[in-house]
Design an enzyme around this catalytic site. Sequence first.
Site, PDB file in Angstrom:
ATOM      1  N   HIS A   1       0.842  -1.209   0.000  1.00 48.14           N
ATOM      2  CA  HIS A   1       0.000   0.000   0.000  1.00 48.14           C
ATOM      3  C   HIS A   1       0.869   1.248   0.000  1.00 48.14           C
ATOM      4  O   HIS A   1       2.062   1.195   0.325  1.00 48.14           O
ATOM      5  CB  HIS A   1      -0.905   0.027   1.243  1.00 48.14           C
ATOM      6  CG  HIS A   1      -0.134   0.134   2.528  1.00 48.14           C
ATOM      7  ND1 HIS A   1       0.579  -0.930   3.054  1.00 48.14           N
ATOM      8  CD2 HIS A   1       0.060   1.164   3.378  1.00 48.14           C
ATOM      9  CE1 HIS A   1       1.160  -0.560   4.173  1.00 48.14           C
ATOM     10  NE2 HIS A   1       0.873   0.722   4.387  1.00 48.14           N
TER      11      HIS A   1
ATOM     12  N   ASP B   1       0.425   4.961   1.992  1.00 47.33           N
ATOM     13  CA  ASP B   1      -0.363   5.330   3.158  1.00 47.33           C
ATOM     14  C   ASP B   1      -1.570   6.178   2.781  1.00 47.33           C
ATOM     15  O   ASP B   1      -1.426   7.233   2.150  1.00 47.33           O
ATOM     16  CB  ASP B   1       0.511   6.088   4.164  1.00 47.33           C
ATOM     17  CG  ASP B   1       1.507   5.159   4.845  1.00 47.33           C
ATOM     18  OD1 ASP B   1       1.153   3.978   5.035  1.00 47.33           O
ATOM     19  OD2 ASP B   1       2.626   5.609   5.148  1.00 47.33           O
TER      20      ASP B   1
ATOM     21  N   HIS C   1       4.702   0.235   0.290  1.00 47.71           N
ATOM     22  CA  HIS C   1       5.445  -0.516   1.300  1.00 47.71           C
ATOM     23  C   HIS C   1       4.591  -1.650   1.864  1.00 47.71           C
ATOM     24  O   HIS C   1       3.374  -1.711   1.637  1.00 47.71           O
ATOM     25  CB  HIS C   1       6.003   0.390   2.399  1.00 47.71           C
ATOM     26  CG  HIS C   1       4.974   1.191   3.120  1.00 47.71           C
ATOM     27  ND1 HIS C   1       4.379   2.305   2.571  1.00 47.71           N
ATOM     28  CD2 HIS C   1       4.425   1.047   4.348  1.00 47.71           C
ATOM     29  CE1 HIS C   1       3.508   2.810   3.431  1.00 47.71           C
ATOM     30  NE2 HIS C   1       3.509   2.063   4.515  1.00 47.71           N
TER      31      HIS C   1
ATOM     32  N   ARG D   1       4.792   6.282  14.545  1.00 45.27           N
ATOM     33  CA  ARG D   1       4.850   6.878  13.214  1.00 45.27           C
ATOM     34  C   ARG D   1       4.111   8.197  13.127  1.00 45.27           C
ATOM     35  O   ARG D   1       3.152   8.464  13.850  1.00 45.27           O
ATOM     36  CB  ARG D   1       4.361   5.915  12.152  1.00 45.27           C
ATOM     37  CG  ARG D   1       2.945   5.444  12.278  1.00 45.27           C
ATOM     38  CD  ARG D   1       2.496   4.817  10.979  1.00 45.27           C
ATOM     39  NE  ARG D   1       2.382   5.830   9.950  1.00 45.27           N
ATOM     40  CZ  ARG D   1       2.399   5.604   8.667  1.00 45.27           C
ATOM     41  NH1 ARG D   1       2.515   4.404   8.213  1.00 45.27           N
ATOM     42  NH2 ARG D   1       2.283   6.592   7.816  1.00 45.27           N
TER      43      ARG D   1
HETATM   44  C1  SIN Z   1       2.822   0.914   7.801  1.00 44.36           C
HETATM   45  O1  SIN Z   1       2.294   0.439   6.827  1.00 44.36           O
HETATM   46  O2  SIN Z   1       2.844   2.101   7.992  1.00 44.36           O
HETATM   47  C2  SIN Z   1       3.497   0.017   8.802  1.00 44.36           C
HETATM   48  C3  SIN Z   1       4.819  -0.409   8.309  1.00 44.36           C
HETATM   49  C4  SIN Z   1       5.497  -1.321   9.268  1.00 44.36           C
HETATM   50  O3  SIN Z   1       4.975  -1.607  10.337  1.00 44.36           O
HETATM   51  O4  SIN Z   1       6.585  -1.787   8.931  1.00 44.36           O
END
Ligand code: SIN
Length: 285
Positions: A99, A101, A258, A273
């Site tokens: 995805h 974000d 990612h 995050r």
């Molecule tokens: C995310 O998709 O923001 C999480 C990425 C992660 O936990 O490595």
Amino acid sequence: MTTRLRPLTPRLGAEIDGIDAATVGEDDLGLLRDALREYKVVFLREQRIDLDGLLAFSRHFGELMRLPYIRPLDGYPEIIRVLKQAHEIDMGTFGGDWHSDFSFLAAPPKASILYAEEVPRVGGDTLWIDMVEALRRLPADLRAALDGRDAIHTGAPYGVAHAPAADTRFRGSIEIERDNPEADRETRHPAICRHPDSGAEMLFVNPTYTTRIDGYGEAESKGLLAELYRHLLRPEFACRFRWRPGSIALWDNRNTLHYAVNDYDGQRRCLYRTAIAGHPPVAGG
Ligand code: SIN
């Protein structure tokens, strides 16, 4: 302190040594921004910051935004905790499919930052895909099928491969709020976009939030997306990062996808995050 940049692959991902996120100055910020432009995701190791430090570091890259459908930390509306606990086994994890974000927002974040507090002894890596390179190598017939078209996005999967039950509100470690109108509605973005800073064209679709390509019937759109994902989700376009406590990843959310690898059942993984506000994606071509 001398600074050293070590690319993980020729075009995607670079580790930078010699930068302290807590005291970062203009020279280091220039280097980080240049590296982000060139490598799309950059990594720092052995950082020691608290939540206020994470906010201060994040603000160097733009205005912070509040994320939809995930409860932020108490007292920190712009920080979410990405937590999977040791007892949470045989279940999906947040971000556990490809995805970008919150692509279903009218203005998705331009960048995201993750800071690792606790990571599994083994496993729990994150992978990224380079959507500029994926577009550059897109077969001509697929490109022609996408040119001038919008992709439709919705937040209804809530960022997990196995979303919690529809009536779940703020339960489980990631504290996802279901039935969120901002996530449930549909948004359209050009399937091929132009990066506002570099001017590079890139694909802007992803398997988590993109539901169809406008202008095609359901089956045709499904087939087209499947072919597209077969092309772009390839090791040639990817880099992989092995977290350690104190690692930071900072990525451009417009030209990458990612994937959080959920292979560490029985171990705790806890990251924090932030997201940097972006603008509505602009069509390429
Ligand atoms: C995310 O998709 O923001 C999480 C990425 C992660 O936990 O490595």
